[in-house]
Design an enzyme around this catalytic site. Structure first.
Site, PDB file in Angstrom:
ATOM      1  N   GLU A  84       0.818  -1.210   0.000  1.00 28.38           N
ATOM      2  CA  GLU A  84       0.000   0.000   0.000  1.00 28.38           C
ATOM      3  C   GLU A  84       0.850   1.257   0.000  1.00 28.38           C
ATOM      4  OE1 GLU A  84      -3.248  -2.119   2.889  1.00 28.38           O
ATOM      5  OE2 GLU A  84      -2.737  -0.032   3.243  1.00 28.38           O
ATOM      6  N   CYS A 104       5.485  -7.193   7.380  1.00 24.19           N
ATOM      7  CA  CYS A 104       6.459  -6.754   8.385  1.00 24.19           C
ATOM      8  C   CYS A 104       6.650  -7.876   9.400  1.00 24.19           C
ATOM      9  CB  CYS A 104       5.952  -5.496   9.085  1.00 24.19           C
ATOM     10  SG  CYS A 104       7.140  -4.829  10.272  1.00 24.19           S
ATOM     11  N   CYS A 111      -1.040  -3.018  14.956  1.00 32.00           N
ATOM     12  CA  CYS A 111      -0.784  -2.668  13.558  1.00 32.00           C
ATOM     13  C   CYS A 111      -1.293  -3.743  12.598  1.00 32.00           C
ATOM     14  CB  CYS A 111       0.721  -2.453  13.383  1.00 32.00           C
ATOM     15  SG  CYS A 111       1.232  -2.243  11.666  1.00 32.00           S
ATOM     16  N   GLY A 151       5.839  -2.153   6.447  1.00 35.13           N
ATOM     17  CA  GLY A 151       7.210  -2.623   6.635  1.00 35.13           C
ATOM     18  C   GLY A 151       8.035  -1.778   7.574  1.00 35.13           C
ATOM     19  N   GLU A 152       9.155  -2.341   7.994  1.00 33.49           N
ATOM     20  CA  GLU A 152      10.086  -1.664   8.889  1.00 33.49           C
ATOM     21  C   GLU A 152      11.332  -1.285   8.063  1.00 33.49           C
ATOM     22  OE1 GLU A 152      10.501  -0.242  11.837  1.00 33.49           O
ATOM     23  OE2 GLU A 152      12.590  -0.039  11.236  1.00 33.49           O
ATOM     24  N   SER A 183      10.465   6.288   9.316  1.00 38.65           N
ATOM     25  CA  SER A 183       9.884   5.898  10.595  1.00 38.65           C
ATOM     26  C   SER A 183      10.336   4.496  10.988  1.00 38.65           C
ATOM     27  CB  SER A 183       8.356   5.948  10.487  1.00 38.65           C
ATOM     28  OG  SER A 183       7.763   5.567  11.697  1.00 38.65           O
ATOM     29  N   SER A 206       8.788   5.254  16.461  1.00 39.45           N
ATOM     30  CA  SER A 206       7.484   4.834  16.979  1.00 39.45           C
ATOM     31  C   SER A 206       7.671   4.379  18.419  1.00 39.45           C
ATOM     32  CB  SER A 206       6.932   3.684  16.125  1.00 39.45           C
ATOM     33  OG  SER A 206       6.788   4.116  14.804  1.00 39.45           O
ATOM     34  N   HIS A 208       5.191   4.959  21.288  1.00 40.13           N
ATOM     35  CA  HIS A 208       3.880   4.406  21.651  1.00 40.13           C
ATOM     36  C   HIS A 208       3.706   3.936  23.093  1.00 40.13           C
ATOM     37  CE1 HIS A 208       3.065   4.841  17.474  1.00 40.13           C
ATOM     38  NE2 HIS A 208       3.645   3.741  17.078  1.00 40.13           N
ATOM     39  N   ASN A 282      -5.753   3.933  15.287  1.00 40.36           N
ATOM     40  CA  ASN A 282      -6.755   3.458  14.337  1.00 40.36           C
ATOM     41  C   ASN A 282      -7.172   2.081  14.766  1.00 40.36           C
ATOM     42  OD1 ASN A 282      -7.345   5.029  11.857  1.00 40.36           O
ATOM     43  ND2 ASN A 282      -5.113   5.159  11.840  1.00 40.36           N
TER      44      ASN A 282
HETATM   45  N1  SAH Z   1       7.598   0.130  10.720  1.00 37.66           N
HETATM   46  C1  SAH Z   1       7.751   1.529  10.865  1.00 37.66           C
HETATM   47  C2  SAH Z   1       7.048   2.344   9.804  1.00 37.66           C
HETATM   48  C3  SAH Z   1       5.727   1.888   9.319  1.00 37.66           C
HETATM   49  S1  SAH Z   1       4.384   2.026  10.433  1.00 37.66           S
HETATM   50  C4  SAH Z   1       7.316   1.961  12.253  1.00 37.66           C
HETATM   51  O1  SAH Z   1       6.708   1.182  12.949  1.00 37.66           O
HETATM   52  O2  SAH Z   1       7.640   3.089  12.619  1.00 37.66           O
HETATM   53  C5  SAH Z   1       4.012   3.764  10.370  1.00 37.66           C
HETATM   54  C6  SAH Z   1       3.464   4.311  11.662  1.00 37.66           C
HETATM   55  O3  SAH Z   1       2.108   3.901  11.885  1.00 37.66           O
HETATM   56  C7  SAH Z   1       4.247   3.895  12.892  1.00 37.66           C
HETATM   57  O4  SAH Z   1       4.446   4.980  13.746  1.00 37.66           O
HETATM   58  C8  SAH Z   1       3.326   2.869  13.486  1.00 37.66           C
HETATM   59  O5  SAH Z   1       3.613   2.630  14.830  1.00 37.66           O
HETATM   60  C9  SAH Z   1       1.979   3.498  13.236  1.00 37.66           C
HETATM   61  N2  SAH Z   1       0.819   2.619  13.370  1.00 37.66           N
HETATM   62  C10 SAH Z   1       0.712   1.312  13.070  1.00 37.66           C
HETATM   63  N3  SAH Z   1      -0.534   0.866  13.353  1.00 37.66           N
HETATM   64  C11 SAH Z   1      -1.230   1.912  13.825  1.00 37.66           C
HETATM   65  C12 SAH Z   1      -2.569   2.088  14.278  1.00 37.66           C
HETATM   66  N4  SAH Z   1      -3.425   1.067  14.320  1.00 37.66           N
HETATM   67  N5  SAH Z   1      -2.937   3.310  14.694  1.00 37.66           N
HETATM   68  C13 SAH Z   1      -2.069   4.346  14.666  1.00 37.66           C
HETATM   69  N6  SAH Z   1      -0.800   4.251  14.252  1.00 37.66           N
HETATM   70  C14 SAH Z   1      -0.381   3.038  13.836  1.00 37.66           C
HETATM   71 FE1  SF4 Z   2       3.575  -2.178  11.946  1.00 34.52          FE
HETATM   72 FE2  SF4 Z   2       5.793  -0.665  12.002  1.00 34.52          FE
HETATM   73 FE3  SF4 Z   2       5.298  -2.455  13.952  1.00 34.52          FE
HETATM   74 FE4  SF4 Z   2       5.912  -3.276  11.491  1.00 34.52          FE
HETATM   75  S1  SF4 Z   2       7.201  -2.138  12.904  1.00 34.52           S
HETATM   76  S2  SF4 Z   2       4.332  -4.120  12.799  1.00 34.52           S
HETATM   77  S3  SF4 Z   2       4.899  -1.725  10.233  1.00 34.52           S
HETATM   78  S4  SF4 Z   2       4.105  -0.621  13.461  1.00 34.52           S
END
Ligand code: SAH
Ligand code: SF4
Length: 341
Positions: A84, A104, A111, A151-152, A183, A206, A208, A282
Site C-alpha cells: 500500500e 512486516c 498494527c 514494513g520496517e 519511521s 514509533s 507508543h 486506528n
Molecule cells: N515500521 C515503521 C514504519 C511503518 S508504520 C514503524 O513502525 O515506525 C508507520 C506508523 O504507523 C508507525 O508509527 C506505526 O507505529 C503506526 N501505526 C501502526 N498501526 C497503527 C494504528 N493502528 N494506529 C495508529 N498508528 C499506527
Molecule cells: Fe507495523 Fe511498524 Fe510495527 Fe511493522 S514495525 S508491525 S509496520 S508498526
C-alpha cells in the site's frame, strides 16, 4: 541502479555511455515499458526487453477520499506481491507515504501490517516505482516522502539507504533529504549506523509507550531493545546529525493514555531535541484497541507541554478511506470492495 552501474552494464553489451544516460533518464521519468523510450532504436529496445524488465507498480485498487482528496493505492509488483501507498495533499505540497517491505516481521499488536506477517523486502526500484506510479496516476509532483507505509525500513536497511540516495539524486527525482522522513519501531544497531551517514532526513521513532512494561506488550521489538537503550541511540543520532527526532505515540484508550503515562514520558524525553506526535490509534479488525477520548488526549498534551516537551496531535487525512496502512491489503484479501467508480 545508479547511472554509473547502468553505464557499466551497457558497456558490457558494447553500447556507448550516452545510451545508458538516455535509458537512465527515461527510467526516472517513470516509464513502465521500453517502448516508451522514443529516442532509442527499435532494435535496442527489443534487446533491452529480452534481457531486462522495468520494475513497475501496477494499480490494483485505488480509493480517493471525499473529504480531502487523499489517495490510497494498492500496488502489485512483477511477482504479484502487493503493498500500500498513500498520497496526501498538505499546504506545503504533495506527500507520499510508501512501503518498504511487503508485510512486516515486527508484529506490533496494534498494527494491521504487523498482524498480517512478512512476505519479502522491496527493492530500491520498487520503492521508486510507487512514487512514479502515483505521479503518473494523479498528475501531481511529489515533494515529500515518508517511509511510513508497510514494513520496517531499518529491517531492509541496505535497500532503503540505496533508495534514499537514488531518490534524492539530481539525476533522479531530486527530492531533498530534508523532505524525507523515515519511521522506525526502534532497531537500535541500525539507528547507530544511520547516524553515521549524517543524512538530513527526519527520523521518526514509533515509541507508543512510556515504559518497558507497556511497550514490550504492544511492540515485541522492545523485548530485544528496551526504551533506555532506544533513547540512548536516539540521543546519539541527534548529536551526530543535529536533527530533531519525532516520536510517534498512538493513543490507545486505557492502555498508554493516562496523565501518569504522560508524566513518565516527559521524564524520559527531558532535554532531548524532539517532538511528540500524538495519533489517536486506528482501530484494526481483530484487536480490541480503541482510540483515546478527546479529553484524555488534551490532558496528556497539557502534561507534556508543562514539562516543555513539544507535542501535537497529528491531523488525520483520508479518514473515510481508512488511510492507515495495512488495511487496504487486508481488505482485498477478505474480499472487501470499496473502489473508485
Ligand atoms: N515500521 C515503521 C514504519 C511503518 S508504520 C514503524 O513502525 O515506525 C508507520 C506508523 O504507523 C508507525 O508509527 C506505526 O507505529 C503506526 N501505526 C501502526 N498501526 C497503527 C494504528 N493502528 N494506529 C495508529 N498508528 C499506527
Ligand atoms: Fe507495523 Fe511498524 Fe510495527 Fe511493522 S514495525 S508491525 S509496520 S508498526
Amino acid at each position: 541502479m545508479y547511472d554509473t552501474e547502468l553505464k557499466d552494464e551497457f558497456a558490457a553489451m558494447g553500447l556507448p555511455p550516452f545510451r545508458a544516460a538516455q535509458v537512465y533518464s527515461w527510467l526516472h521519468k517513470g516509464v513502465v515499458s521500453f517502448d516508451e523510450m522514443t529516442n532509442i532504436s527499435k532494435e535496442l529496445r527489443q534487446k533491452l526487453m529480452e534481457n531486462y524488465y522495468i520494475s513497475s507498480a501496477a494499480i490494483e485498487k485505488k480509493l480517493i477520499s471525499d473529504y480531502d482528496g487523499t489517495r490510497k493505492y494498492l500496488f502489485s509488483f512483477n511477482d504479484g506481491e502487493t503493498v500500500e501507498s498513500v498520497l496526501m495533499k498538505y499546504h506545503h505540497g504533495i506527500s507520499s507515504c510508501i512501503s518498504t517491505q511487503a508485510g512486516c516481521k515486527m508484529g506490533c499488536t496494534f498494527c494491521a501490517t504487523g498482524q498480517g506477517g512478512f512476505n519479502r523486502n522491496l527493492t530500491p526500484s520498487e520503492m521508486l516505482s510507487q512514487l512514479q506510479a502515483e505521479e503518473r496516476d494523479s498528475g501531481e509532483r511529489i515533494s515529500n516522502i515518508v517511509l511510513m507505509g508497510m514494513g520496517e525500513p531499518l529491517d531492509n536497511y541496505d535497500n532503503v539507504v540505496r533508495f534514499l540516495k537514488l531518490v534524492s539524486s539530481d539525476k533522479g527525482m531530486n527530492i531533498g533529504m530534508r523532505h524525507i522522513s523515515l519511521s522506525t519501531c526502534g532497531i537500535v544497531p541500525r539507528i547507530y549506523e544511520l547516524a553515521e551517514l549524517r543524512l538530513q532526513l527526519t527520523l521518526s521513532v514509533s515509541l507508543h509507550a512510556p515504559n518497558d512494561e507497556i511497550r514490550s506488550r504492544t511492540m515485541p521489538i522492545n523485548r530485544r531493545y528496551g526504551i533506555d537503550e532506544l533513547l540512548k541511540a536516539c540521543r546519539y543520532y541527534i548529536d551526530k546529525t543535529n536533527r530533531r527526532i519525532s516520536f510517534e505515540y498512538a493513543m490507545i484508550d486505557g492502555v498508554n493514555d493516562s496523565p501518569a503515562h504522560a508524566a513518565e514520558l516527559a521524564r524520559r524525553l527531558h532535554g532531548m531535541l524532539c517532538h511528540v506526535n500524538l495519533i489517536p490509534v486506528n482501530s484494526v479488525k481483530g484487536t480490541s484497541y480503541r482510540k483515546s477520548k478527546k479529553e484524555r488526549m488534551r490532558d496528556f498534551i497539557s502534561v507534556l507541554e508543562k514539562a516543555r516537551i513539544n507535542a501535537t496531535v497529528r491531523r488525520t487525512l483520508g479518514s473515510d478511506i481508512n488511510a492507515s496502512c495495512g488495511q487496504l491489503r487486508r481488505g482485498a484479501k477478505d474480499g472487501q470492495r470499496r473502489e473508485e467508480e
